[in-house]
Design an enzyme around this catalytic site. Structure first.
Site, mmCIF file in Angstrom:
data_model
loop_
_atom_site.group_PDB
_atom_site.id
_atom_site.type_symbol
_atom_site.label_atom_id
_atom_site.label_comp_id
_atom_site.label_asym_id
_atom_site.label_seq_id
_atom_site.Cartn_x
_atom_site.Cartn_y
_atom_site.Cartn_z
ATOM 1 N N HIS A 7 -72.565 71.018 -7.084
ATOM 2 C CA HIS A 7 -71.484 71.403 -7.987
ATOM 3 C C HIS A 7 -70.034 71.562 -7.303
ATOM 4 C CE1 HIS A 7 -69.241 75.115 -9.850
ATOM 5 N NE2 HIS A 7 -69.140 74.292 -10.745
ATOM 6 N N ARG A 8 -69.206 70.529 -7.669
ATOM 7 C CA ARG A 8 -67.906 70.080 -6.990
ATOM 8 C C ARG A 8 -68.175 69.834 -5.855
ATOM 9 N NH1 ARG A 8 -64.773 75.652 -8.841
ATOM 10 N NH2 ARG A 8 -65.466 75.816 -11.080
ATOM 11 N N GLU A 34 -71.543 66.937 -9.172
ATOM 12 C CA GLU A 34 -70.764 67.431 -10.401
ATOM 13 C C GLU A 34 -69.293 67.395 -9.809
ATOM 14 O OE1 GLU A 34 -68.650 70.420 -12.977
ATOM 15 O OE2 GLU A 34 -69.119 70.393 -10.903
ATOM 16 N N ASP A 36 -64.921 67.633 -11.678
ATOM 17 C CA ASP A 36 -63.962 67.878 -12.742
ATOM 18 C C ASP A 36 -62.760 67.094 -12.760
ATOM 19 O OD1 ASP A 36 -65.127 70.490 -13.280
ATOM 20 O OD2 ASP A 36 -64.866 70.586 -11.229
ATOM 21 N N HIS A 49 -60.593 70.856 -10.385
ATOM 22 C CA HIS A 49 -61.085 71.947 -11.511
ATOM 23 C C HIS A 49 -59.935 72.409 -12.204
ATOM 24 C CE1 HIS A 49 -62.554 75.618 -13.030
ATOM 25 N NE2 HIS A 49 -63.662 75.061 -13.157
ATOM 26 N N GLU A 109 -67.079 66.284 -15.390
ATOM 27 C CA GLU A 109 -66.742 67.210 -16.640
ATOM 28 C C GLU A 109 -65.401 67.143 -16.943
ATOM 29 O OE1 GLU A 109 -65.897 72.060 -16.988
ATOM 30 O OE2 GLU A 109 -67.388 71.377 -15.376
ATOM 31 N N LYS A 111 -61.934 68.188 -17.975
ATOM 32 C CA LYS A 111 -61.162 69.811 -18.037
ATOM 33 C C LYS A 111 -60.249 69.611 -19.413
ATOM 34 C CE LYS A 111 -62.274 72.666 -16.130
ATOM 35 N NZ LYS A 111 -63.141 73.568 -16.156
ATOM 36 N N ASP A 229 -73.568 75.085 -5.533
ATOM 37 C CA ASP A 229 -72.773 75.018 -4.513
ATOM 38 C C ASP A 229 -73.416 74.923 -3.426
ATOM 39 O OD1 ASP A 229 -70.499 75.745 -6.331
ATOM 40 O OD2 ASP A 229 -70.495 77.839 -5.887
#
Length: 243
Positions: A7-8, A34, A36, A49, A109, A111, A229
């Site tokens: 995640h990120r 992943e 953003d 993000h 993703e 935003k 994470d």
């Protein structure tokens, strides 16, 4: 096998949405990342993000109000107090260039659920095509209409709907917006719903799973992937379960 998506990047231990964080995922056992994306003032696809740079950099203001060269002046790791040198906000192009050297999946993703970024979908598709990443990218957003637009524009690229409200038939959300996957908040997806959704050939990738017990439950439930994470923790747990 349940895939592990950072995640990120490895946001639990590295500066989120930075190349340092993405590169760490390779060493920590992840299968993908992943991230953003938003648009800079001059139309570059940047990886960050929040709609503002306030939380994750040493600057202030909206991403959309800065050019890429201006955004590159800010330190994206300032909360880590000098642990990482020259840690800047990356572009999606930089990520794809790095991804040419591995087999990682990349969950992009958008935003675009709060601010409308005109042309963002088209720019992302063009970049995916230029790097021939069609089979390695999953596009997701809380803006479900944007995901439908993606499917109509590029049906060969997988889309996923993000959501955080309970739903008794989550596979129908995917069907309504012609997505191939759901990315629910882990708190609202049960083992039963995972099983039922998978039977409809809809992938299930809960986010953001940082507790070992919940990781184990979701791996046992055979969901498609977990977004975390802490990819190192998930990698270790998956290995123990699959022994």
């Amino acid at each position: 096998m349940v895939a592990i998506i950072g995640h990120r990047g490895a946001a639990g231990t590295f500066p989120e949405n930075t190349m340092v964080s993405f590169i760490a995922c390779e060493k920590l056992g992840a299968d993908g990342i992943e991230l953003d994306v938003q648009l800079s003032k001059d139309g570059e696809i940047v990886v960050i993000h929040d709609e503002t740079i306030n939380r994750t950099t040493n600057g202030k203001g909206y991403v959309k109000d800065y050019t890429l060269s201006e955004l590159k002046q800010f330190d994206a790791s300032y909360k880590f107090k000098g642990q990482f040198d020259n840690c800047t906000i990356p572009t999606l192009r930089e990520v794809f260039e790095w991804a040419q050297g591995n087999n990682f999946s990349v969950n992009v993703e958008l935003k675009n659920d709060k601010l409308e970024y005109h042309g963002l979908e088209e720019r992302v598709i063009n970049l995916i095509r230029s790097f021939e990443m069609e089979n390695r990218v999953v596009l997701s957003s809380f803006n479900h209409k944007s995901m439908l637009k993606f499917t109509l524009m590029a049906p060969d690229i997988e889309t996923a709907v993000l959501y955080n409200k309970r739903n008794k038939e989550p596979w129908k959300i995917a069907e309504d917006y012609k997505a191939r996957a759901i990315h629910p908040n882990y708190r609202i997806i049960t083992d039963d719903l995972i099983e039922k959704t998978l039977k409809y050939n809809v992938a299930v990738r809960p986010y953001t799973v940082n507790d070992a017990k919940i990781m184990k439950r979701l791996i046992d439930a055979k969901c498609s992937a977990i977004i975390t994470d802490y990819p190192e923790m998930a990698f270790q747990l998956r290995g123990e379960i699959l022994k």
